[in-house]
Scaffold this active site. Structure first.
Site, PDB file in Angstrom:
ATOM      1  N   ASP A  44       0.823  -1.207   0.000  1.00 24.92           N
ATOM      2  CA  ASP A  44       0.000   0.000   0.000  1.00 24.92           C
ATOM      3  C   ASP A  44       0.860   1.261   0.000  1.00 24.92           C
ATOM      4  O   ASP A  44       0.329   2.376  -0.059  1.00 24.92           O
ATOM      5  CB  ASP A  44      -0.989   0.002   1.165  1.00 24.92           C
ATOM      6  CG  ASP A  44      -0.338  -0.085   2.539  1.00 24.92           C
ATOM      7  OD1 ASP A  44       0.905  -0.138   2.619  1.00 24.92           O
ATOM      8  OD2 ASP A  44      -1.085  -0.110   3.541  1.00 24.92           O
ATOM      9  N   SER A  45       2.176   1.091  -0.008  1.00 20.81           N
ATOM     10  CA  SER A  45       3.084   2.212  -0.252  1.00 20.81           C
ATOM     11  C   SER A  45       2.841   2.828  -1.619  1.00 20.81           C
ATOM     12  O   SER A  45       3.331   3.928  -1.905  1.00 20.81           O
ATOM     13  CB  SER A  45       4.538   1.755  -0.137  1.00 20.81           C
ATOM     14  OG  SER A  45       4.750   0.559  -0.874  1.00 20.81           O
ATOM     15  N   ASP A  83      -0.810  -6.453   0.208  1.00 19.55           N
ATOM     16  CA  ASP A  83      -1.127  -5.669   1.398  1.00 19.55           C
ATOM     17  C   ASP A  83      -2.630  -5.524   1.574  1.00 19.55           C
ATOM     18  O   ASP A  83      -3.368  -5.296   0.604  1.00 19.55           O
ATOM     19  CB  ASP A  83      -0.523  -4.266   1.278  1.00 19.55           C
ATOM     20  CG  ASP A  83       0.632  -4.041   2.216  1.00 19.55           C
ATOM     21  OD1 ASP A  83       0.742  -4.771   3.226  1.00 19.55           O
ATOM     22  OD2 ASP A  83       1.438  -3.121   1.965  1.00 19.55           O
ATOM     23  N   LYS A 112      -0.932  -9.451   3.772  1.00 12.86           N
ATOM     24  CA  LYS A 112      -0.146  -8.826   4.839  1.00 12.86           C
ATOM     25  C   LYS A 112      -1.003  -7.807   5.571  1.00 12.86           C
ATOM     26  O   LYS A 112      -1.674  -6.990   4.940  1.00 12.86           O
ATOM     27  CB  LYS A 112       1.105  -8.138   4.292  1.00 12.86           C
ATOM     28  CG  LYS A 112       1.973  -7.518   5.408  1.00 12.86           C
ATOM     29  CD  LYS A 112       3.312  -7.035   4.883  1.00 12.86           C
ATOM     30  CE  LYS A 112       3.226  -5.724   4.156  1.00 12.86           C
ATOM     31  NZ  LYS A 112       2.855  -4.585   5.071  1.00 12.86           N
ATOM     32  N   GLU A 114      -1.025  -5.224   9.308  1.00 16.56           N
ATOM     33  CA  GLU A 114      -0.188  -4.588  10.315  1.00 16.56           C
ATOM     34  C   GLU A 114      -0.781  -4.761  11.706  1.00 16.56           C
ATOM     35  O   GLU A 114      -1.987  -4.912  11.865  1.00 16.56           O
ATOM     36  CB  GLU A 114      -0.040  -3.093  10.002  1.00 16.56           C
ATOM     37  CG  GLU A 114       0.657  -2.805   8.685  1.00 16.56           C
ATOM     38  CD  GLU A 114       0.847  -1.320   8.423  1.00 16.56           C
ATOM     39  OE1 GLU A 114       0.548  -0.503   9.330  1.00 16.56           O
ATOM     40  OE2 GLU A 114       1.285  -0.978   7.313  1.00 16.56           O
ATOM     41  N   GLU A 181       9.954  -3.681  10.695  1.00 17.09           N
ATOM     42  CA  GLU A 181      10.410  -2.411  10.118  1.00 17.09           C
ATOM     43  C   GLU A 181      10.914  -1.449  11.181  1.00 17.09           C
ATOM     44  O   GLU A 181      10.270  -1.215  12.210  1.00 17.09           O
ATOM     45  CB  GLU A 181       9.275  -1.738   9.341  1.00 17.09           C
ATOM     46  CG  GLU A 181       9.674  -0.403   8.722  1.00 17.09           C
ATOM     47  CD  GLU A 181       8.662   0.162   7.744  1.00 17.09           C
ATOM     48  OE1 GLU A 181       8.900   1.268   7.229  1.00 17.09           O
ATOM     49  OE2 GLU A 181       7.639  -0.517   7.484  1.00 17.09           O
TER      50      GLU A 181
END
Length: 263
Positions: A44-45, A83, A112, A114, A181
């Site tokens: 999603d970057s 993501d 993925k 978070e 990260e």
């Protein structure tokens, strides 16, 4: 034939380092495949690097699906990790499953998400229904407002212990892989030793089972100040392909990240 999760887990057991790159389109996917990358993260970057936002938060599920399909069409070998965008899974296991199923149908082999131990119930729910899950701890971009900016995490003994506990509880819930990260290198090594699933570092030290960079970062396309963990692989390279090959080679031989790229 695509690399499978079974293959990635075996690589980690055999101490073969895993090279992951985040990219968002078919041509980029084909290029990183040619360079020998093991995993492509459709991250999603893309919100910042493709759409021009200042965070990942505005990325929609439809946009994530679109870019996943583009990447899948562009390559045949790398493992595809998708993501889960902000707001697509935080509402609970049922919501997470509905959106994860869409990502898997678009070509992702794993999703993925978070977050720490708070996500354990959702992880278990997805895994029990046949959806492999990769986690993301440390600096979690979707929580940038709660974290007070893009800052190194796990710097105190208490915060490091919480992160380590989070990762263990996520693995107990069935998680198969985790991105770590922007944490001190010593903590990245400690997390890697504490779990059997592969750890993929980005600013988490050289001891992780693998490393990830964004394609735009490693070929120096992003103007302005760079994060400490970014290395410009275009230096000394005659092409983008050669730069990506350099990233893969240095991940595999353990020379990247160096101390200058770690916290």
């Amino acid at each position: 034939m695509r690399i499978t999760l079974t293959k990635l887990l075996q690589m980690a057991r055999d101490r073969q380092r895993i090279a992951m790159i985040s990219c968002y389109d078919a041509i980029s996917a084909r290029l990183v495949e040619m360079a020998g990358v093991d995993i492509i993260l459709v991250g999603d970057s893309l919100g910042m690097l493709v759409q021009g936002h200042d965070s990942t938060l505005p990325v929609s599920m439809e946009e994530q699906l679109y870019h996943t399909r583009c990447v899948v069409r562009g390559c045949a070998t790398p493992f595809i990790l998708g993501d889960m965008p902000f707001g697509s899974y935080q509402g609970g296991p049922q919501e997470a499953f509905a959106n994860a199923a869409r990502l898997m149908a678009a070509g992702s082999q794993m999703v993925k998400l978070e977050g720490g131990a708070v996500m354990a119930t959702t992880v278990a729910f997805l895994v029990e229904r046949g959806i492999p899950v990769c986690g993301h701890v440390g600096l979690t971009p979707q929580s940038v407002n709660a974290l007070g900016g893009f800052r190194v995490q796990g710097k105190t003994d208490d915060s490091a212990a919480r992160l380590l506990d989070d990762v263990k509880r996520l693995e107990d819930a069935g998680m198969s892989m985790i991105v770590v990260e922007a944490v001190p290198a010593a903590l990245g090594a400690q997390i890697t030793r504490a779990v059997s699933m592969p750890t993929i570092g980005i600013g988490a030290g050289v001891d992780c089972a693998g490393q990830i960079l964004l394609l735009h970062d490693l070929i120096d396309m992003v103007p302005g100040k760079k994060a400490r963990f970014v290395k410009n692989f275009m230096v000394g390279s005659s092409s983008i392909l050669q730069a990506v090959e350099g990233f893969v080679r240095e991940v595999k031989d353990g020379s990247f990240p160096g101390r200058e790229h770690s916290y």
